[in-house]
Design an enzyme around this catalytic site. Structure first.
Site, mmCIF file in Angstrom:
data_model
loop_
_atom_site.group_PDB
_atom_site.id
_atom_site.type_symbol
_atom_site.label_atom_id
_atom_site.label_comp_id
_atom_site.label_asym_id
_atom_site.label_seq_id
_atom_site.Cartn_x
_atom_site.Cartn_y
_atom_site.Cartn_z
ATOM 1 N N GLU A 86 -2.759 -8.984 3.678
ATOM 2 C CA GLU A 86 -3.231 -9.541 4.951
ATOM 3 C C GLU A 86 -4.747 -9.698 4.955
ATOM 4 O O GLU A 86 -5.299 -10.427 5.787
ATOM 5 C CB GLU A 86 -2.784 -8.653 6.116
ATOM 6 N N HIS A 134 -3.707 -4.962 0.003
ATOM 7 C CA HIS A 134 -3.455 -5.467 1.353
ATOM 8 C C HIS A 134 -3.499 -6.996 1.366
ATOM 9 O O HIS A 134 -4.567 -7.585 1.479
ATOM 10 C CB HIS A 134 -4.517 -4.931 2.319
ATOM 11 N N CYS A 140 0.829 -1.205 0.000
ATOM 12 C CA CYS A 140 0.000 0.000 0.000
ATOM 13 C C CYS A 140 0.869 1.262 0.000
ATOM 14 O O CYS A 140 1.508 1.586 -0.998
ATOM 15 C CB CYS A 140 -0.986 -0.053 1.163
#
Length: 387
Positions: A352, A350, A258
């Site tokens: 995650e 992202h 990001c």
């Protein structure tokens, strides 16, 4: 029951949406953006990348599952303000430990409910993200006064916000997977799940404030470096770009996500620019150049790297060859970079995925592989040099 207090959401263009106070009362000024996730509002609110923004939820019903400590991505909620269409009057989930409105009030997030978030989103899609304000309680004033306050507030372009969300001091987290060494994590607004996935890949983490210097990072003898997500304009983060260039010259493998992707782009010598309304949500399609696969990704960014998609590039900053590794299928925005002559890569989304799809989680194991491959290549080169 006491009737909720009136509130107003005022956009920079003079559009005003009236509703009721939700969470804290007062005034919130920031950039109005919309988030398209149908779930994961707690992860959205605790994502530090939303600092300085007024988040408009496109999902119509918010708050029904409450909040809990396990799903929090950081120590608090970060948006400047929050706008929803229908705020749930009750909490109904076995994992809930409290209500969303109570958490909003506790963290000082000024919100508004009962507004037409579809109309607001369509306006932002047409005109682009713009400055806005949420006003309630004693801050609720006449239209001209509220609009003037919005128009006098700072633009997101040019703002540096990493110092607002970063850790105040360095801390360590041990590896939970097979240990391979220390990873220096620059906290620009890092999420808790990102740290957990890095620990699972065998990294002992030293998480550092955004103000860390090259000497301070190298003092921890890291085997690699990582830049997290975070808020603000990458063009206003010269010190973090300079630090990254120093780390790359030290031949440390690097992974950025990001905001970290944008800063790698600037460290390599490319520019960045502000998107009309950004990418925010958990349903963003991205193509991986290496495999041709399309991954559905979780994203939250309003800026992007300025680089051509389909050609090999020479780093203007002298770091060798670079390629755009991923791009958006919606609007062909750069979604990833890969350096071909140094051990560095990054993605704009992202991996995650909290909350969101799991398509990109393999990037954490890819980073571990890159670090181990670089270590082996360095050892081989050293042996050949000694011989």
């Amino acid at each position: 029951m006491t009737a909720p207090a009136p509130a107003a959401l005022v956009l920079e263009d003079g559009t005003i949406h009236r509703g009721t106070a939700y969470g804290a009362t007062g005034v919130a000024l920031g950039e109005a953006v919309f988030a398209t996730g149908m779930t994961g509002y707690q992860e959205t609110l605790t994502d530090p990348s939303y600092a300085g923004q007024i988040v408009v939820q496109t999902a119509p019903h918010i708050g029904n599952t409450g909040v809990n400590a396990e799903d929090a991505e950081s120590r608090r909620m970060w948006p400047a303000g929050y706008a929803v269409r229908a705020a749930s009057r009750t909490v109904s989930n076995w994992r809930a430990e409290g209500s969303l409105d109570a958490q909003l009030e506790r963290d000082g997030i000024v919100g508004i409910a009962g507004v037409d978030t579809r109309a607001i989103t369509r306006r932002l899609r047409d005109a682009g993200s713009m400055r806005a304000g949420v006003f309630s309680g004693d801050a609720l004033a006449d239209d001209a006064t509220m609009l003037a306050a919005v128009r006098e507030s700072p633009q997101m372009a040019g703002r540096s916000l990493a110092d607002v969300v970063t850790t105040p001091e360095a801390y360590r987290l041990p590896a939970t997977g097979d240990p391979i060494g220390t990873l220096a994590v620059l906290d620009l607004g890092v999420k808790a799940s990102t740290l957990r996935f890095l620990q699972e890949q065998g990294f002992d983490l030293v998480v550092l404030p955004q103000s860390a210097t090259l000497e301070e990072v190298l003092a921890h003898e890291p085997i690699a470096a990582f830049y997290s997500n975070g808020p603000g304009d990458p063009a206003a983060s010269d010190s973090q770009v300079e630090l990254l260039q120093g780390l790359l010259r030290e031949d440390l493998p690097f992974f950025g996500i990001c905001f970290g992707n944008q800063l790698l782009g600037r460290a390599l010598g490319f520019g960045t620019y502000k998107l009309p309304f950004g990418h925010r949500g958990i349903n963003q399609p991205v193509v991986d150049k290496a495999t041709g696969r399309v991954e559905i990704t979780s994203q939250n960014h309003g800026f992007a790297v300025d680089a051509p998609l389909h050609e090999e590039l020479a780093s203007p900053a002298g770091f060798g060859r670079v390629e755009v590794s991923h791009w958006s299928l919606n609007d062909e925005v750069v979604e990833g970079l890969r350096a071909l002559d140094i051990p560095a890569f990054s993605v704009q989304y992202h991996p995650e995925s909290a909350a969101g799809p799991n398509d990109a989680r393999h990037l954490f194991s890819r980073f571990r592989e890159l670090v181990l491959e670089h270590r082996a290549a360095t050892a081989t080169h050293s042996e050949q040099k000694d011989a």
